[in-house]
Design a protein around this motif. Sequence first.
Motif, short mmCIF file in Angstrom:
data_model
loop_
_atom_site.label_atom_id
_atom_site.label_comp_id
_atom_site.label_asym_id
_atom_site.label_seq_id
_atom_site.Cartn_x
_atom_site.Cartn_y
_atom_site.Cartn_z
N GLU A 284 -13.50 34.62 2.85
CA GLU A 284 -12.32 33.74 2.91
C GLU A 284 -12.76 32.29 3.07
N LEU A 285 -12.13 31.40 2.30
CA LEU A 285 -12.44 29.98 2.36
C LEU A 285 -12.00 29.41 3.69
N LEU A 286 -12.88 28.66 4.35
CA LEU A 286 -12.58 28.08 5.66
C LEU A 286 -12.03 26.66 5.49
N ALA A 287 -11.05 26.52 4.63
CA ALA A 287 -10.44 25.22 4.32
C ALA A 287 -9.17 25.48 3.55
N ASP A 288 -8.40 24.39 3.34
CA ASP A 288 -7.20 24.50 2.49
C ASP A 288 -7.56 24.54 1.02
N THR A 289 -8.51 23.69 0.64
CA THR A 289 -8.85 23.51 -0.77
C THR A 289 -10.35 23.53 -0.93
N GLU A 290 -10.82 24.27 -1.94
CA GLU A 290 -12.25 24.36 -2.15
C GLU A 290 -12.78 23.11 -2.84
N SER A 291 -13.90 22.59 -2.31
CA SER A 291 -14.61 21.49 -2.95
C SER A 291 -16.10 21.78 -2.79
N PRO A 292 -16.79 22.10 -3.87
CA PRO A 292 -18.18 22.55 -3.78
C PRO A 292 -19.07 21.51 -3.11
N ARG A 293 -19.95 21.99 -2.25
CA ARG A 293 -20.87 21.12 -1.53
C ARG A 293 -21.73 20.33 -2.51
N ASN A 294 -21.83 19.02 -2.26
CA ASN A 294 -22.68 18.09 -3.00
C ASN A 294 -22.24 17.87 -4.45
N ASP A 295 -21.06 18.38 -4.83
CA ASP A 295 -20.55 18.14 -6.19
C ASP A 295 -19.62 16.93 -6.13
N TYR A 296 -20.21 15.74 -6.26
CA TYR A 296 -19.43 14.52 -6.08
C TYR A 296 -18.51 14.26 -7.27
N ALA A 297 -18.92 14.66 -8.46
CA ALA A 297 -18.04 14.48 -9.62
C ALA A 297 -16.74 15.26 -9.42
N ALA A 298 -16.85 16.49 -8.95
CA ALA A 298 -15.66 17.31 -8.71
C ALA A 298 -14.83 16.73 -7.57
#
Length: 534
Positions: A284-298
């Motif tokens: 389970e994601l421990l956040a509201d919205t997923e944002s991949p670690r170190n993916d600054y473009a995303a």
Amino acid sequence: MRAVSIITVFAFCIICMPDSSYATTVDHHEFEAWLEAPFHAGADGTRTLTLHFSTPDAQPGGTLRWRLDLLAPNGRVLRTWRRTQPQEAPELDVAIRWHAPPALRQGIYRLRLRARAGDSPAVEQDWSVAVGALPAAPAASPQAADPVEASPYTVYLGNLHSQTNHSDGGGALDHCTGAQAPQSAALGPADAYAYARQHGLDFLMTSEHNHMYDGSDGTNSDADPAAATALYRSGLQAADEWNRNHPGFLAIYGQEWGVINHGGHLNILNSGELLGWERNARGELLADTESPRNDYAALYRLMRERGWVGQFNHPQGDQFAIGGKPLAWNADGDQAMLLCEVMNSNAFSARTDEAEPRLSTYEAACNQLLEAGYHLAFSSDQDNHCANWGASYSNRTGVLVERGAALDSDSLLAALRARRVFATMDKNSRLIFTANGHMMGERFVNRGRLTLRASYLSQGGRRAAAITVFHGVPGRNGAVATLGSKARTVLTPAAGEHFYYVRVTQDDGKMLWSAPIWVSQQPRNRALRKIELR
């Protein structure tokens, strides 16, 4: 009495294991280097330059490489000290006794330290020193005695980078010596806002590490996603409640996104969602919205889509990579990122007298971001982890809000989006920079001559010892250069894109940085010129 300044690099490191390992990680544990350089020499003209190096994970056979350059006002290297030496102990100090030679003219010079331990990222710091009697102060306000007060803006001063017990901050001052174990301290966002207001700040952002809402430096395999996101929402609610009950002081709650190891920290100032990449043992994601670690473009793309804005925190030259290129520009990031921290005080200071000696500067990395094409204003924060929010040093981020507008989230964000911001090491000093009447932070098209004006005001009895005007080209990915040393500079730029900013050095060595002004210089219209000459 000699004024002494110390610069520190805090290369904050979060050694992050893959999420599936659920490993405990070490926070704030990487190579540090700083320079202690008295701004004024002693009565005999001599001063001691002290280089401090800290390598917590020093190993037998470890190597330290450092270089210290003395730079003329125009940036030319006048003298170099350098050494390659073992660093097998965690701490190492190097003292250099320096007497300025008689041939060195009086003025303000720079000392630049570059250091690397093993294969760690190189760090760079520089600081001003005065040689001889200080030069006569440049005319910093040719148009008005008080240009700041005469402007259509009200200056508000605050701190846009701090932590509480929602992550690794909020440590009680009687025993706080560093980052706290996540969510272990007693003091939270409401305590921080009350403290900052009591100590004269106009606004404070509590910027909690986004990956610590599971209560861990690493990944907590047993974490409850609902508890993590509820804690973030409680912080937003605490700020809203504070602002309803305390007009005149602005509480801001947000998140410091990212990790330092192969990454970089940035603040997101206005996100209603907790972002993250960690998952518990159930996936389970421990956040509201997923944002991949170190993916600054995303991340930049998400921020632009949501209308969120950000600040680069204590940037270094190996961070914020896109496609393997550090400090890389893209259009989404240019829209989302508004600020770059040009200096910080010691993140782990427990002082409350605004005199913390350990300071760090990031002008070199901010300049690289500007040259890459970002439109960023400079900020100056404290990154407080102890319960001394805004009180460890006298530095502030200054924001120019439309005169007559209430200080609230809307007015502050409008000023930040306009880049009407300056960074100051002295809360009693102000700086405004204009080009042909356009306020710092603006972008405009120009034909013909360009008149740059720096207006400096001290309410604490200081004076400007040096004014340095800088020039760069957005998108060139080159080097920012010194353009001049006067409060009023007149030039005709070459056709194309330019940015300019000014740095003021006070007679006590403290500095202020204006936001840049971006100028699109167009060639003169020849037909129009003929009409004008008739």
